[in-house]
Design an enzyme around this catalytic site. Structure first.
Site, PDB file in Angstrom:
ATOM      1  N   LEU A  75      43.892  38.337  21.485  1.00  0.00           N
ATOM      2  CA  LEU A  75      44.853  37.715  22.396  1.00  0.00           C
ATOM      3  C   LEU A  75      46.283  37.708  21.857  1.00  0.00           C
ATOM      4  O   LEU A  75      47.158  37.064  22.437  1.00  0.00           O
ATOM      5  CB  LEU A  75      44.395  36.299  22.750  1.00  0.00           C
ATOM      6  CG  LEU A  75      43.018  36.238  23.431  1.00  0.00           C
ATOM      7  CD1 LEU A  75      42.618  34.797  23.717  1.00  0.00           C
ATOM      8  CD2 LEU A  75      42.971  37.072  24.700  1.00  0.00           C
ATOM      9  N   CYS A  76      46.533  38.428  20.777  1.00  0.00           N
ATOM     10  CA  CYS A  76      47.898  38.535  20.242  1.00  0.00           C
ATOM     11  C   CYS A  76      48.709  39.533  21.054  1.00  0.00           C
ATOM     12  O   CYS A  76      48.189  40.564  21.488  1.00  0.00           O
ATOM     13  CB  CYS A  76      47.869  39.007  18.788  1.00  0.00           C
ATOM     14  SG  CYS A  76      47.457  37.718  17.620  1.00  0.00           S
ATOM     15  N   MET A 113      50.559  35.046  13.111  1.00  0.00           N
ATOM     16  CA  MET A 113      49.370  35.890  13.024  1.00  0.00           C
ATOM     17  C   MET A 113      49.653  37.177  12.256  1.00  0.00           C
ATOM     18  O   MET A 113      48.807  37.663  11.509  1.00  0.00           O
ATOM     19  CB  MET A 113      48.823  36.211  14.422  1.00  0.00           C
ATOM     20  CG  MET A 113      48.282  34.985  15.156  1.00  0.00           C
ATOM     21  SD  MET A 113      47.028  34.075  14.217  1.00  0.00           S
ATOM     22  CE  MET A 113      45.756  35.299  14.057  1.00  0.00           C
ATOM     23  N   GLU A 114      50.862  37.702  12.412  1.00  0.00           N
ATOM     24  CA  GLU A 114      51.239  38.904  11.674  1.00  0.00           C
ATOM     25  C   GLU A 114      51.320  38.622  10.179  1.00  0.00           C
ATOM     26  O   GLU A 114      50.849  39.425   9.359  1.00  0.00           O
ATOM     27  CB  GLU A 114      52.567  39.457  12.209  1.00  0.00           C
ATOM     28  CG  GLU A 114      52.455  40.123  13.559  1.00  0.00           C
ATOM     29  CD  GLU A 114      52.202  39.178  14.747  1.00  0.00           C
ATOM     30  OE1 GLU A 114      51.814  39.657  15.817  1.00  0.00           O
ATOM     31  OE2 GLU A 114      52.386  37.945  14.592  1.00  0.00           O
ATOM     32  N   ASP A 128      39.384  45.940  -2.794  1.00  0.00           N
ATOM     33  CA  ASP A 128      38.813  47.281  -2.687  1.00  0.00           C
ATOM     34  C   ASP A 128      39.235  48.185  -3.842  1.00  0.00           C
ATOM     35  O   ASP A 128      38.426  48.940  -4.374  1.00  0.00           O
ATOM     36  CB  ASP A 128      39.243  47.914  -1.357  1.00  0.00           C
ATOM     37  CG  ASP A 128      38.653  49.291  -1.171  1.00  0.00           C
ATOM     38  OD1 ASP A 128      37.416  49.440  -1.292  1.00  0.00           O
ATOM     39  OD2 ASP A 128      39.429  50.238  -0.923  1.00  0.00           O
TER      40      ASP A 128
END
Length: 162
Positions: A75-76, A113-114, A128
């Site tokens: 929903l962004c 959110m970013e 990783d």
């Protein structure tokens, strides 16, 4: 606590309509940690792992993730980011690394959110790149530290000291 804006009157999920909001400069700062053996922190900081400059790869991954947040979080809204700053430093106790991301834009919706997505992907990239050297690494403490701009103005996490 207010109403959740991602729900319509019938309680169904929808993308918030931001077309009537005023454009303003917005910024958000987020952080996160990855705990690892202090010896590994030293190797990563010195760029002496077999994979080379792990920090550079994590910074680029964080920037790329911020730019693609709207593709990952349903929903962004797509945002025209005007800046992403990524800092990766040893944790205060030396037993890990801290990533801090500052995301900014001039637009009609925030960039929290970013910033959070950039932190998470930066941390995952670090994991990783060196997981063979310390598979017990732990990612923690991901949070928004502050934000500015928009309808709600400035906000700081209660634990952040000025």
């Amino acid at each position: 606590m207010g109403e959740l804006s991602h729900l319509n009157a019938a309680g169904e999920v929808h993308m918030v309509d931001i077309s009537n909001r005023l454009s303003s400069f917005r910024t958000a700062t987020a952080e996160g940690f990855i705990g690892m053996a202090p010896e590994l922190v030293e190797l990563v900081i010195a760029g002496k792992t077999k994979k080379g400059d792990v920090l550079a790869v994590a910074r680029v991954a964080a920037i790329q993730a911020a730019k693609r947040t709207w593709e990952l979080i349903p929903l962004c809204h797509p945002i025209a980011l005007t800046g992403i700053e990524v800092a990766i430093n040893p944790a205060e106790d030396g037993a890990g690394l801290r990533i801090e991301v500052v995301a900014s834009c001039t637009g009609t919706t925030g960039v929290e959110m970013e910033a959070l997505t950039a932190v998470q992907v930066g941390l995952l990239t670090l994991y990783d790149m060196v997981k063979a050297l310390d598979p017990a690494m732990t990612i923690s403490g991901v949070r928004v530290l502050s934000k500015e701009g928009g309808r709600h103005g400035a906000w700081r996490h209660p634990s952040v000291n000025d």
